[in-house]
Design a protein around this motif. Structure first.
Motif, PDB file in Angstrom:
ATOM      1  N   PHE A   9       0.852  -1.184   0.000  1.00  0.00           N
ATOM      2  CA  PHE A   9       0.000   0.000   0.000  1.00  0.00           C
ATOM      3  C   PHE A   9       0.892   1.240   0.000  1.00  0.00           C
ATOM      4  O   PHE A   9       2.012   1.213   0.507  1.00  0.00           O
ATOM      5  N   ASP A  10       0.370   2.317  -0.569  1.00  0.00           N
ATOM      6  CA  ASP A  10       1.088   3.592  -0.624  1.00  0.00           C
ATOM      7  C   ASP A  10       0.676   4.436   0.571  1.00  0.00           C
ATOM      8  O   ASP A  10      -0.514   4.700   0.781  1.00  0.00           O
ATOM      9  N   ALA A  11       1.654   4.870   1.373  1.00  0.00           N
ATOM     10  CA  ALA A  11       1.357   5.595   2.612  1.00  0.00           C
ATOM     11  C   ALA A  11       0.682   6.939   2.362  1.00  0.00           C
ATOM     12  O   ALA A  11      -0.026   7.451   3.231  1.00  0.00           O
ATOM     13  N   SER A  28       5.180  11.920  10.844  1.00  0.00           N
ATOM     14  CA  SER A  28       4.784  10.916  11.836  1.00  0.00           C
ATOM     15  C   SER A  28       3.290  10.970  12.142  1.00  0.00           C
ATOM     16  O   SER A  28       2.647   9.924  12.331  1.00  0.00           O
ATOM     17  N   GLN A  29       2.726  12.177  12.194  1.00  0.00           N
ATOM     18  CA  GLN A  29       1.296  12.297  12.484  1.00  0.00           C
ATOM     19  C   GLN A  29       0.449  11.695  11.354  1.00  0.00           C
ATOM     20  O   GLN A  29      -0.499  10.940  11.598  1.00  0.00           O
ATOM     21  N   GLN A  30       0.811  12.004  10.114  1.00  0.00           N
ATOM     22  CA  GLN A  30       0.092  11.434   8.967  1.00  0.00           C
ATOM     23  C   GLN A  30       0.250   9.915   8.927  1.00  0.00           C
ATOM     24  O   GLN A  30      -0.705   9.179   8.641  1.00  0.00           O
ATOM     25  N   LEU A  31       1.472   9.430   9.229  1.00  0.00           N
ATOM     26  CA  LEU A  31       1.731   7.990   9.213  1.00  0.00           C
ATOM     27  C   LEU A  31       0.848   7.264  10.227  1.00  0.00           C
ATOM     28  O   LEU A  31       0.296   6.202   9.944  1.00  0.00           O
ATOM     29  N   MET A  32       0.697   7.855  11.421  1.00  0.00           N
ATOM     30  CA  MET A  32      -0.126   7.240  12.460  1.00  0.00           C
ATOM     31  C   MET A  32      -1.575   7.121  11.986  1.00  0.00           C
ATOM     32  O   MET A  32      -2.233   6.097  12.181  1.00  0.00           O
TER      33      MET A  32
END
Length: 544
Positions: free
Chosen positions: A189-191, A226-230
């Motif tokens: 999947f694309d993050a 990091s916030q978007q990744l979470m």
């Protein structure tokens, strides 16, 4: 058995010439299981019979995901090489199934030719027709990693905007065919572009029953903070939980799987750790290949197919109302499953999918079905109770003898190995027959850049003219190259293997890093013309 293990120990060459475990599995299948499958027409309802190639082929990895999630780039990262027919782009570039396999010469074999090659495990793909076979190919190339595993690249799964497009063949059915036979399924999947389309949901359905082979990768994680990744990670886990209704939580690896410099992000260390975990999982595939084949064999043997066919045969009338009785039996199949469980003490997990079984029964002539044959059932019991148990010690011995994988999958160095002949680059060794080569070998190509490299070396405060591995690593990671690449550069640069770098070795390390940043492939071993002059003298003295 014990005699087989003694034979292996007394004759180590046996393992190189013939895979004893594979041969034993073949014998068990052809002797015990295949007669039962033929007698009860197993291939009409489930998967085709196994052939030699299904046992002999290397472990296979199926790489799938929506388009532009980095599938082809991920494969190039694993084998550290371009392969024939590969294209990379933001649009759907991979429009066919590609089997990337080892071959002495580089080339492409079309799908129709593959299905008639007895040495390839693709002969049973014929039923999918020309519409699929025209979209299937095998890319062969000489590569160290492909000596141990094969990789299947798949077309990008279409998004909601493109779902009206027709592929011309049953895409989920093809995925399921491969899912049954591969050792690992990598779903990317694309993050920064997470989307669940209808075709993706159907593809998930095709993987039902093979969740144990599945590894999910959230790729390109260095492009989000990091916030978007979470948030993306949470959304992905929630979506996967709706599709895969299993008590176990699917493992999701967060990473950025390519050998180019990564973007600076707060979760850089997390990406490195996740990369090592996934590579370790793939690295163990050859070691566990025999166990996986045995597991698949036992799955086929335990399937309650013969009991179902026998029950339906017994319930059919001899003359009148055959069609009516047939349709009633198909309708009552869930109840029949329960009766068979109770009568023969067959676990519920050993039954096939009821809906699919009903669909396949519609086109069958129940009058040709066979009742239970005691001799065949006794042979099946012997397979499960005795023969498999005798094979287990042989499996354990085989696991200990397997050699490790090279390249980014090398467990010791996590290095990026690369065949020297593929592309001419500044690291390539100079042939001795070229004009002026002796003079070139006397000169050190790094020497002209050494003054600027020395400035960096002395700014890191060497002790007694050497830098420790810790200090070198702290500087190396600032290049943003993956740890797998830096580990191999360290191995090439530490010529005397003392765990430290002097000014020449450090200059060599920077030279290799700059070459890699320019897009060149690293050599598997250090070419003679790159060996620092002081180390050449040292080697010559040692030989004297």
């Amino acid at each position: 058995d014990t005699m087989s293990i003694r034979r292996l120990r007394n004759n180590p060459k046996t393992l190189e010439d013939v895979n004893i475990v594979t041969e034993e599995l073949k014998n068990l299948y052809y002797k015990r299981l295949l007669p039962i499958e033929k007698y009860y027409s197993f291939h009409h309802f489930h998967s085709p019979s196994y052939e030699d190639a299904d046992f002999d082929n290397k472990p296979m990895v199926l790489v799938m995901g929506q388009y532009s999630t980095g599938k082809t780039t991920f494969i190039k990262y694993l084998i550290e090489q371009d392969f024939p027919g590969s294209r990379v782009g933001p649009e759907p570039t991979t429009d066919c199934f590609s089997a990337i396999m080892y071959g002495e010469t580089e080339g492409i074999i079309p799908g129709n030719a593959l299905t008639v090659d007895p040495k390839k495990p693709f002969r049973n793909l014929n039923p999918f027709g020309n519409a699929f076979l025209n979209r299937f190919q095998c890319a062969q190339l000489p590569n160290q990693v492909l000596e141990s595993i094969s990789i299947i690249d798949t077309p990008g799964i279409l998004t909601a905007a493109k779902r009206k497009l027709s592929r011309g063949y049953d895409f989920p059915a093809v995925l399921r065919w491969f899912a049954e036979r591969v050792d690992r399924i990598i779903l990317l999947f694309d993050a920064h572009k997470l989307e669940f389309s209808d075709e993706l949901t159907r593809a998930f359905a095709a993987l039902y029953g093979y969740e144990d082979k599945l590894r999910v990768v959230l790729n390109k994680a260095d492009r989000v903070d990091s916030q978007q990744l979470m948030r993306v990670y949470g959304a992905l886990m929630w979506s996967l939980g709706k599709v895969f209704r299993t008590p176990e939580i699917l493992r999701v690896y967060i990473g950025s799987f390519w050998s180019e410099p990564r973007q600076v992000c707060d979760h850089y260390q997390l990406i490195e750790l996740e990369e090592e975990d996934l590579l370790a999982d793939i690295r163990n595939l050859p070691r566990n290949a025999a166990v996986r084949k045995l597991n698949d064999l036992v799955k086929r043997a335990r399937l309650a197919h013969s009991h179902i066919i026998s029950y339906l045969k017994q319930e059919m009338p001899t003359i009148f109302c055959k069609d009516t009785k047939k349709h009633n039996l198909i309708y009552q199949l869930p109840v029949i499953f329960t009766k068979i469980q109770q009568q023969h003490r067959v676990p519920a997990g050993d039954f096939p999918d009821c809906t699919k079984m009903q669909e396949r029964l519609l086109g069958q002539d129940f009058s040709k079905f066979k009742t239970l044959k005691p001799s065949l059932m006794a042979s099946l019991d012997k397979l499960l109770s005795t023969d498999i148990a005798k094979l287990m010690p042989l499996l354990q011995y085989q696991e200990r003898r397997n050699k490790p994988l090279p390249g980014v999958l090398d467990g010791e160095f996590l290095g990026t190995f690369r065949p020297m002949y593929f592309k001419r680059h500044p690291f390539k060794e100079i042939p001795k027959d070229e004009e002026g080569s002796e003079q070139d070998l006397e000169e050190w190509i790094v020497e002209k850049y050494k003054p600027k490299y020395d400035e960096i070396f002395y700014s890191l405060c060497p002790v007694e003219g050497r830098l420790s591995g810790t200090k070198v690593k702290e500087w190396m990671v600032t290049t943003q190259l993956p740890s797998s690449v830096l580990a191999h550069i360290w191995r090439l640069s530490d010529v005397d293997c003392d765990g430290m770098l002097d000014n020449e070795e450090f200059a060599l390390a920077i030279h290799l890093i700059e070459g890699k940043l320019e897009g060149h492939w690293l050599p598997p071993e250090l070419p003679s013309h790159l060996v620092p002059p002081s180390k050449r003298v040292h080697t010559a003295n040692d030989e004297e």
